[in-house]
Design a protein around this motif. Structure first.
Motif, mmCIF file in Angstrom:
data_model
loop_
_atom_site.group_PDB
_atom_site.id
_atom_site.type_symbol
_atom_site.label_atom_id
_atom_site.label_comp_id
_atom_site.label_asym_id
_atom_site.label_seq_id
_atom_site.Cartn_x
_atom_site.Cartn_y
_atom_site.Cartn_z
ATOM 1 N N PRO A 131 0.001 4.918 0.654
ATOM 2 C CA PRO A 131 -1.110 5.811 1.006
ATOM 3 C C PRO A 131 -0.936 7.179 0.385
ATOM 4 O O PRO A 131 0.119 7.505 -0.161
ATOM 5 C CB PRO A 131 -1.056 5.868 2.520
ATOM 6 C CG PRO A 131 0.345 5.557 2.875
ATOM 7 C CD PRO A 131 0.910 4.707 1.781
ATOM 8 N N ALA A 155 4.125 9.233 5.023
ATOM 9 C CA ALA A 155 4.301 8.955 6.452
ATOM 10 C C ALA A 155 5.545 8.095 6.601
ATOM 11 O O ALA A 155 5.536 6.933 6.226
ATOM 12 C CB ALA A 155 3.076 8.236 6.997
ATOM 13 N N PHE A 207 0.135 3.101 9.877
ATOM 14 C CA PHE A 207 -0.612 2.406 8.812
ATOM 15 C C PHE A 207 0.108 1.136 8.393
ATOM 16 O O PHE A 207 -0.507 0.125 8.063
ATOM 17 C CB PHE A 207 -0.824 3.331 7.599
ATOM 18 C CG PHE A 207 0.307 3.322 6.609
ATOM 19 C CD1 PHE A 207 0.340 2.395 5.574
ATOM 20 C CD2 PHE A 207 1.346 4.234 6.710
ATOM 21 C CE1 PHE A 207 1.387 2.380 4.669
ATOM 22 C CE2 PHE A 207 2.392 4.226 5.821
ATOM 23 C CZ PHE A 207 2.411 3.295 4.796
ATOM 24 N N GLU A 256 -0.929 10.130 1.881
ATOM 25 C CA GLU A 256 -0.019 11.019 2.596
ATOM 26 C C GLU A 256 1.320 10.338 2.827
ATOM 27 O O GLU A 256 1.381 9.146 3.041
ATOM 28 C CB GLU A 256 -0.596 11.361 3.962
ATOM 29 C CG GLU A 256 -1.682 12.382 3.916
ATOM 30 C CD GLU A 256 -2.266 12.587 5.292
ATOM 31 O OE1 GLU A 256 -1.526 12.997 6.194
ATOM 32 O OE2 GLU A 256 -3.454 12.316 5.462
ATOM 33 N N SER A 282 -1.310 -2.660 8.405
ATOM 34 C CA SER A 282 -1.506 -3.349 7.127
ATOM 35 C C SER A 282 -0.582 -4.565 6.988
ATOM 36 O O SER A 282 -0.650 -5.270 5.991
ATOM 37 C CB SER A 282 -1.273 -2.385 5.965
ATOM 38 O OG SER A 282 0.090 -2.041 5.898
ATOM 39 N N MET A 336 8.229 5.819 -0.107
ATOM 40 C CA MET A 336 6.938 5.180 0.214
ATOM 41 C C MET A 336 6.649 4.029 -0.760
ATOM 42 O O MET A 336 6.162 2.976 -0.365
ATOM 43 C CB MET A 336 5.793 6.199 0.136
ATOM 44 C CG MET A 336 5.858 7.326 1.136
ATOM 45 S SD MET A 336 5.654 6.803 2.842
ATOM 46 C CE MET A 336 3.938 6.303 2.860
ATOM 47 N N THR A 385 3.095 10.268 13.599
ATOM 48 C CA THR A 385 3.644 10.468 12.255
ATOM 49 C C THR A 385 2.848 9.692 11.200
ATOM 50 O O THR A 385 3.184 9.717 10.036
ATOM 51 C CB THR A 385 5.109 9.989 12.173
ATOM 52 O OG1 THR A 385 5.151 8.617 12.559
ATOM 53 C CG2 THR A 385 6.018 10.780 13.075
ATOM 54 N N ARG A 386 1.840 8.983 11.631
ATOM 55 C CA ARG A 386 0.944 8.181 10.777
ATOM 56 C C ARG A 386 1.628 6.985 10.135
ATOM 57 O O ARG A 386 1.069 6.356 9.230
ATOM 58 C CB ARG A 386 0.320 9.046 9.666
ATOM 59 C CG ARG A 386 -0.637 10.069 10.222
ATOM 60 C CD ARG A 386 -1.020 11.034 9.129
ATOM 61 N NE ARG A 386 -1.738 12.169 9.658
ATOM 62 C CZ ARG A 386 -3.048 12.307 9.579
ATOM 63 N NH1 ARG A 386 -3.761 11.386 9.020
ATOM 64 N NH2 ARG A 386 -3.626 13.363 10.064
ATOM 65 N N THR A 387 2.845 6.677 10.568
ATOM 66 C CA THR A 387 3.486 5.491 10.004
ATOM 67 C C THR A 387 2.843 4.217 10.542
ATOM 68 O O THR A 387 3.150 3.128 10.084
ATOM 69 C CB THR A 387 4.988 5.447 10.329
ATOM 70 O OG1 THR A 387 5.135 5.612 11.735
ATOM 71 C CG2 THR A 387 5.754 6.534 9.620
ATOM 72 N N LEU A 446 0.825 -1.201 0.000
ATOM 73 C CA LEU A 446 0.000 0.000 0.000
ATOM 74 C C LEU A 446 0.859 1.252 0.000
ATOM 75 O O LEU A 446 1.761 1.390 0.823
ATOM 76 C CB LEU A 446 -0.911 -0.001 1.246
ATOM 77 C CG LEU A 446 -1.598 1.315 1.606
ATOM 78 C CD1 LEU A 446 -2.618 1.718 0.546
ATOM 79 C CD2 LEU A 446 -2.272 1.221 2.974
#
Lengths: 308, 256
Positions: free
Chosen positions: A84, A88, B93, A86, B97, A144, B89-91, A82
């Motif tokens: 995303p 990150a 996710f 944004e 996953s 990413m 930091t939204r890492t 994935l």
């Protein structure tokens, strides 16, 4: 061939009571490039997030190559990468470390050759020792992608991959997508750049207010809705269509300066040569010709607005 | 892939430990310097005017309490930051996953946080031996208390990290609850030294049981029985595990 992704009756209602998805059904075949189109807040990201395990669904079922994403999440998630919307990243980690971390997290054995190849493919090799916070926005996005590909996924999700991305990266991105497709990787992307979906995707799904309003092969969609149009710029303004041309489905536009003819480009006879001969016979001079085609964007706007 | 995702656990553990290496001064030097200061102030300045406590010199008496204090604060801060930061930091996710179970993720994060606090605890113990004579009567129990406390409070920190929605909330429990409880938990004194009713009130402070049990493993003396201490810390650990089980089941603050 069994589908690599099968979404059945997936619903999502957030705790606030907001319904993000009403019963979505969708199947994607192995090796397909599938584009999800839709306005902001339509539910594209929610759908992707459910499939990838970031958001829990209210009801329904998702199978990834036959593996239920809830009961058999290990097998399902191991197949998915994935990227995303944004960026990150662990800002203190180096490029190489963070990519290696993702590969490990997905249960894959460390493979320095594979990581090197990946970083080279994404023009990140020279930056492998740099901390991610030292990178430019475009470079971060490449990281990413490298992370998402680090465990060699069978399905790659790209959420708005080209939003706010420069031309070089955009071109590289599509090059990567093509190469992945050649290797049999299934790619599911969301995008606002409809031309890209039109150019790249095998099939397109249009999502609007939590409903999948249309799923169609891009080519079939273009055939169905994608009329071509011939615009003939007149040498002299025309008051009305002359009787010699009465048998043609023509209309006048731009105050009589443009004669417009819609035709089906796939038809054996588009009629264009005959029309041009008839114009000559009727003694009508023209200064320019232009053909254009309904873009997916027109179709999309049409669907979303008329579906209201 | 089948079975446990050992590579995933290792990836998290290694990354967390690498963070310690990057911040080695902050991670190791700070607690050591703090401990030396405690020894100078409590052991040197105050302790020289104090009699023995429970047959142990005052300087040596405070050693188990100091180590416990460090285990608590380090365990909480390491684990809470470890899980809060990816949220911030939204890492996170990536973790959600990945084909890794919640238990495996907790094992990796809590394991790394506990490893760090145990390492720091041992460094403090080593530092302490330079200042005062330290005996360990029950080394097996000492290690058991060290590990149990480190793991329990790393679990507690992990819960705080998941619960916290901003840095203020991340800091509020350690500073407003844990620090007062540790200072009032008999790290620097025996609760027998307190007048009533404070002595009785102290028995409601969970930290008293931790410090007491740990001190017993060193010198064979404690404010409460060793079985009570052990029972308390196991109960606390079970409570944290139950809370975490509920968090992952409900997706609380992790999955909308």
């Amino acid at each position: 061939m069994s589908p690599v992704l099968s979404v059945s009756a997936v619903k999502k209602t957030y705790k606030s009571g907001q319904v993000a998805l009403h019963e979505i059904d969708l199947t994607v075949q192995k090796g397909e490039i599938f584009a999800l189109l839709g306005p902001n807040g339509a539910g594209k990201t929610t759908l992707i997030s459910i499939i990838c395990g970031l958001v829990s669904m209210t009801s329904g079922q998702v199978l990834v190559a036959g593996h239920d994403i809830v009961r058999d999440y290990r097998a399902a998630r191991a197949m998915i990468g994935l990227v995303p919307q944004e960026i990150a990243l662990d800002i203190f980690a180096t490029v190489e470390d963070t990519v290696r971390f993702t590969r490990g997290l997905f249960g894959r054995r460390g493979a320095p050759d594979r990581i090197e190849q990946l970083l080279r493919d994404l023009s990140l090799w020279d930056k492998r020792g740099a901390r991610t916070m030292e990178l430019s926005g475009g470079m971060k996005r490449r990281v990413m992608i490298a992370k998402a590909l680090s465990h060699d996924p069978d399905i790659l999700f790209l959420d708005e991959p080209t939003a706010g991305v420069d031309v070089n990266l955009r071109r590289d991105m599509w090059e990567i997508v093509r190469r992945l497709r050649d290797r049999g990787v299934t790619i599911i992307l969301t995008t606002h750049y409809i031309e890209e979906a039109e150019e790249m995707a095998d099939r397109v799904g249009v999502i609007d207010r939590g409903r999948l309003v249309l799923v169609e092969e891009t080519a079939a969609l273009m055939r169905k809705f994608g009329k071509r149009r011939l615009s003939i710029m007149m040498q002299q303004r025309m008051e009305a269509i002359p009787p010699e041309l009465a048998s043609w489905p023509l209309r006048l536009e731009a105050g009589g300066e443009r004669l417009v003819y819609d035709f089906d480009a796939k038809a054996p006879d588009t009629g264009i040569p005959r029309l041009l001969r008839d114009l000559g016979t009727a003694g009508i001079d023209y200064k320019d010709l232009e053909t254009s085609r309904n873009s997916l964007e027109d179709i999309f706007v049409d669907l979303v607005e008329n579906g209201a | 892939m089948s079975g446990l995702n050992f590579r995933g656990i290792w990836a998290i553990y290694r990354t967390e430990m690498a963070r310690t290496r990057r911040t080695v001064w902050q991670s190791v030097a700070t607690p050591v310097i703090t401990t030396v200061l405690y020894f100078i102030v409590f052991g040197g300045a105050i302790g020289s005017r104090m009699k023995q406590v429970g047959g142990v010199g005052y300087g040596a008496f405070i050693v188990p309490g100091l180590i416990m204090l460090t285990l608590l604060t380090q365990g909480i801060s390491n684990a809470s930051v470890a899980i809060y930061f990816p949220k911030f930091t939204r890492t996170i996710f990536e973790l959600l996953s990945a084909p890794i179970s919640s238990t495996e993720a907790v094992f990796a994060y809590v394991g790394a946080a506990a490893t760090k606090s145990v390492m720091i605890g041992l460094i403090i113990l080593a530092t302490a031996t330079l200042f005062v004579p330290v005996r360990v009567l029950h080394p097996g129990w000492m290690v058991a208390f060290l590990l149990l406390t480190a793991v329990s409070f790393a679990l507690f920190g992990f819960i705080i990290g998941i619960w916290a929605e901003n840095f203020e909330q991340l800091a509020i429990i350690p500073s407003l609850v844990v620090t007062p409880l540790t200072f009032l938990g008999g790290a620097f004194y025996s609760i027998d030294m307190l007048p009533q009713p404070w002595r009785t009130i102290s028995l409601f402070n969970p930290v008293v049981y931790l410090v007491s049990g740990f001190r017993w493993s060193f010198y064979g003396v404690g404010d409460v029985g060793v079985a009570t201490s052990l029972g308390f810390i196991v109960a606390f650990m079970v409570l944290c595990l139950a809370l975490l089980w509920w968090i992952f089941r409900s997706g609380y603050r992790l999955k909308p």
